[in-house]
Scaffold this motif. Structure first.
Motif, PDB file in Angstrom:
ATOM      1  N   SER A 132      46.160  39.460  41.065  1.00  0.00           N
ATOM      2  CA  SER A 132      47.101  39.157  42.151  1.00  0.00           C
ATOM      3  C   SER A 132      48.308  40.090  42.181  1.00  0.00           C
ATOM      4  O   SER A 132      48.958  40.216  43.216  1.00  0.00           O
ATOM      5  CB  SER A 132      47.574  37.703  42.052  1.00  0.00           C
ATOM      6  N   ASN A 133      48.629  40.754  41.064  1.00  0.00           N
ATOM      7  CA  ASN A 133      49.780  41.663  41.042  1.00  0.00           C
ATOM      8  C   ASN A 133      49.417  43.096  41.419  1.00  0.00           C
ATOM      9  O   ASN A 133      50.287  43.974  41.416  1.00  0.00           O
ATOM     10  CB  ASN A 133      50.427  41.666  39.652  1.00  0.00           C
ATOM     11  N   LEU A 134      48.167  43.358  41.731  1.00  0.00           N
ATOM     12  CA  LEU A 134      47.718  44.702  42.064  1.00  0.00           C
ATOM     13  C   LEU A 134      47.722  44.908  43.576  1.00  0.00           C
ATOM     14  O   LEU A 134      47.596  43.952  44.343  1.00  0.00           O
ATOM     15  CB  LEU A 134      46.313  44.949  41.515  1.00  0.00           C
ATOM     16  N   ASP A 135      47.838  46.167  44.009  1.00  0.00           N
ATOM     17  CA  ASP A 135      47.772  46.433  45.438  1.00  0.00           C
ATOM     18  C   ASP A 135      46.334  46.287  45.926  1.00  0.00           C
ATOM     19  O   ASP A 135      45.400  46.196  45.131  1.00  0.00           O
ATOM     20  CB  ASP A 135      48.332  47.818  45.780  1.00  0.00           C
ATOM     21  N   LEU A 136      46.144  46.282  47.248  1.00  0.00           N
ATOM     22  CA  LEU A 136      44.858  45.930  47.837  1.00  0.00           C
ATOM     23  C   LEU A 136      43.730  46.831  47.361  1.00  0.00           C
ATOM     24  O   LEU A 136      42.678  46.351  46.937  1.00  0.00           O
ATOM     25  CB  LEU A 136      44.962  45.976  49.365  1.00  0.00           C
ATOM     26  N   LYS A 137      43.932  48.158  47.412  1.00  0.00           N
ATOM     27  CA  LYS A 137      42.850  49.070  47.036  1.00  0.00           C
ATOM     28  C   LYS A 137      42.483  48.913  45.565  1.00  0.00           C
ATOM     29  O   LYS A 137      41.310  48.962  45.202  1.00  0.00           O
ATOM     30  CB  LYS A 137      43.252  50.517  47.341  1.00  0.00           C
ATOM     31  N   LEU A 138      43.485  48.726  44.704  1.00  0.00           N
ATOM     32  CA  LEU A 138      43.214  48.553  43.284  1.00  0.00           C
ATOM     33  C   LEU A 138      42.521  47.222  43.020  1.00  0.00           C
ATOM     34  O   LEU A 138      41.626  47.130  42.180  1.00  0.00           O
ATOM     35  CB  LEU A 138      44.518  48.661  42.491  1.00  0.00           C
ATOM     36  N   ARG A 139      42.921  46.172  43.750  1.00  0.00           N
ATOM     37  CA  ARG A 139      42.241  44.880  43.605  1.00  0.00           C
ATOM     38  C   ARG A 139      40.763  45.010  43.948  1.00  0.00           C
ATOM     39  O   ARG A 139      39.901  44.478  43.250  1.00  0.00           O
ATOM     40  CB  ARG A 139      42.876  43.837  44.534  1.00  0.00           C
ATOM     41  N   GLU A 140      40.483  45.715  45.043  1.00  0.00           N
ATOM     42  CA  GLU A 140      39.090  45.870  45.461  1.00  0.00           C
ATOM     43  C   GLU A 140      38.288  46.647  44.427  1.00  0.00           C
ATOM     44  O   GLU A 140      37.132  46.316  44.144  1.00  0.00           O
ATOM     45  CB  GLU A 140      39.038  46.562  46.823  1.00  0.00           C
ATOM     46  N   ALA A 141      38.896  47.683  43.823  1.00  0.00           N
ATOM     47  CA  ALA A 141      38.204  48.449  42.783  1.00  0.00           C
ATOM     48  C   ALA A 141      37.988  47.607  41.530  1.00  0.00           C
ATOM     49  O   ALA A 141      36.919  47.662  40.902  1.00  0.00           O
ATOM     50  CB  ALA A 141      39.012  49.708  42.444  1.00  0.00           C
ATOM     51  N   MET A 142      38.996  46.801  41.161  1.00  0.00           N
ATOM     52  CA  MET A 142      38.895  46.003  39.944  1.00  0.00           C
ATOM     53  C   MET A 142      37.892  44.863  40.099  1.00  0.00           C
ATOM     54  O   MET A 142      37.306  44.415  39.106  1.00  0.00           O
ATOM     55  CB  MET A 142      40.265  45.447  39.552  1.00  0.00           C
ATOM     56  N   ARG A 143      37.684  44.380  41.319  1.00  0.00           N
ATOM     57  CA  ARG A 143      36.642  43.360  41.526  1.00  0.00           C
ATOM     58  C   ARG A 143      35.298  43.894  41.046  1.00  0.00           C
ATOM     59  O   ARG A 143      34.543  43.194  40.346  1.00  0.00           O
ATOM     60  CB  ARG A 143      36.524  43.015  43.011  1.00  0.00           C
ATOM     61  N   ILE A 144      34.986  45.122  41.449  1.00  0.00           N
ATOM     62  CA  ILE A 144      33.709  45.723  41.076  1.00  0.00           C
ATOM     63  C   ILE A 144      33.637  45.905  39.566  1.00  0.00           C
ATOM     64  O   ILE A 144      32.632  45.589  38.930  1.00  0.00           O
ATOM     65  CB  ILE A 144      33.527  47.070  41.807  1.00  0.00           C
ATOM     66  N   GLU A 145      34.734  46.408  38.969  1.00  0.00           N
ATOM     67  CA  GLU A 145      34.741  46.640  37.529  1.00  0.00           C
ATOM     68  C   GLU A 145      34.595  45.337  36.747  1.00  0.00           C
ATOM     69  O   GLU A 145      33.853  45.283  35.763  1.00  0.00           O
ATOM     70  CB  GLU A 145      36.024  47.355  37.120  1.00  0.00           C
TER      71      GLU A 145
END
Length: 361
Positions: A164-177
């Motif tokens: 929740s503390n990450l920006d949108l693009k990083l959140r989307e990348a971290m979902r995959i990871e």
């Protein structure tokens, strides 16, 4: 030995006269990625805290791998925890942060170093051992917190809104990871979030909570296609929810008379048990049609006036007014922009009967 890593059996939690969690039952098999999803105040974090041992249930039992955890402290439950704020020690290096829990267990140095290397390799942070948290990006800090949680090889990993503390693009990348790491480890993940897109993207199963109860649980696609209530239909994605005044069953369709609006056909018979009070249609299931082009007779056809056009980038949302004052949200691809109507235009809409879902509450 139980077939489930986690079992919640008639679990309730009350604070004075306020019931935060109400008699929930949940079984999570080994290796499953389960998201507990719901709005603020629905009981999801309270449920996670009870599994972790930070809060005791007022009633019911919590079992991990078949063993009751009532009166078992958090440090003896063999679970890992990843928090929203990461909780990294700023004065420790990455390796020291990841090995902290192992040092508290007084394990041999060689074993700690081996486990730290394996955990960092799992989260793709080899070579970062000597850095400090302030030298890392938000996504890297999140992965360090994840490595610290998995280094002791817990039975279950509990994650409380870690992106929740990450920006949108990083959140989307971290979902995959996160999903890739979970599959690689074969570990049970229980993930708390209020973000339905996050839950849809990662989960094997979603548990939707509302007012302290489980509103619905199942595979993400099944919940999206067939919501069990108005709340779930509206919370998982977006839905047009219309009141149903009367129903008529024909040989092939259930005809739904919309209160103050048209009649919609739904494929197949209606439910036998609960009365039908509403129906829902996803905005992306409504299409613009050319009245001069023949369409299958079973398709629901509606006439409407465009009230608003909102450009959402890849999609355009139309707010349209049906006869009778009912409004619908319609989602169309921006690639059709040359065919899109303007505010005030009259449009013809088509809805496949299979895309009309009935709700009892």
């Amino acid at each position: 030995m139980s077939n489930f890593d986690i079992e919640l059996v008639s679990v309730s939690k009350s604070y004075a006269s306020v019931a935060a969690v109400k008699d929930i039952n949940l079984e999570i098999p080994k290796g499953e990625f389960v998201s507990i999803l719901g709005p603020s105040g629905c009981g999801k974090t309270t449920t996670l805290n009870m599994i972790a041992g930070f809060s005791a249930p007022s009633a019911g039992d919590i079992r991990i791998r078949g063993k009751s955890q009532i009166r078992v402290p958090p440090e003896r439950r063999n679970i890992g925890l990843v928090f929203q704020n990461y909780a990294l020690f700023p004065h420790m290096t990455v390796a020291e942060n990841v090995g902290f829990g192992l040092r508290m267990k007084r394990l041999p140095r060689e074993e700690i170093e081996r486990s730290v290397r394996a955990a960092l390799r799992s989260v793709h942070l080899e070579g970062f051992e000597g850095r400090y948290p302030k030298e890392l990006s938000g996504g890297q800090q999140q992965r360090v917190a994840l490595a610290r949680a998995i280094a002791p090889r817990p039975s279950v990993l509990l994650l409380d809104e870690p992106l929740s503390n990450l920006d949108l693009k990083l959140r989307e990348a971290m979902r995959i990871e996160l999903k890739e790491i979970q599959e690689q480890l074969g570990m049970t993940f229980v993930y708390v979030t209020h973000d339905q897109e996050e839950a849809m993207a990662m989960s094997d199963r979603i548990v939707v909570m509302w007012q302290g109860e489980i509103a619905q649980q199942g595979e993400p696609s099944a919940i999206y296609r067939d919501p069990s209530s108005r709340f779930v239909a509206d919370f998982i994605g977006r839905s047009n929810i219309l009141p149903v005044a009367a129903t008529v069953q024909t040989s092939n369709f259930l005809e739904l008379a919309i209160d103050g609006g048209p009649v919609l056909r739904r494929s197949g018979p209606g439910p036998r048990a609960a009365p039908i009070r509403y129906c829902s249609v996803r905005p992306e299931s409504i299409v613009l049609i050319d009245p001069s082009v023949p369409h299958p007779e079973e398709v629901n056809r509606l006439q409407a006036i465009v009230l608003r056009v909102v450009n959402l980038g890849g999609n355009v949302e139309l707010l349209v007014d049906l006869d009778g004052g009912l409004c619908l949200s319609v989602l169309v691809r921006s690639s059709r922009s040359t065919m899109l109507p303007a505010v005030g235009d009259e449009v013809a809409l088509g809805i496949d009967p299979e895309d009309v879902h009935v709700l009892s509450d």
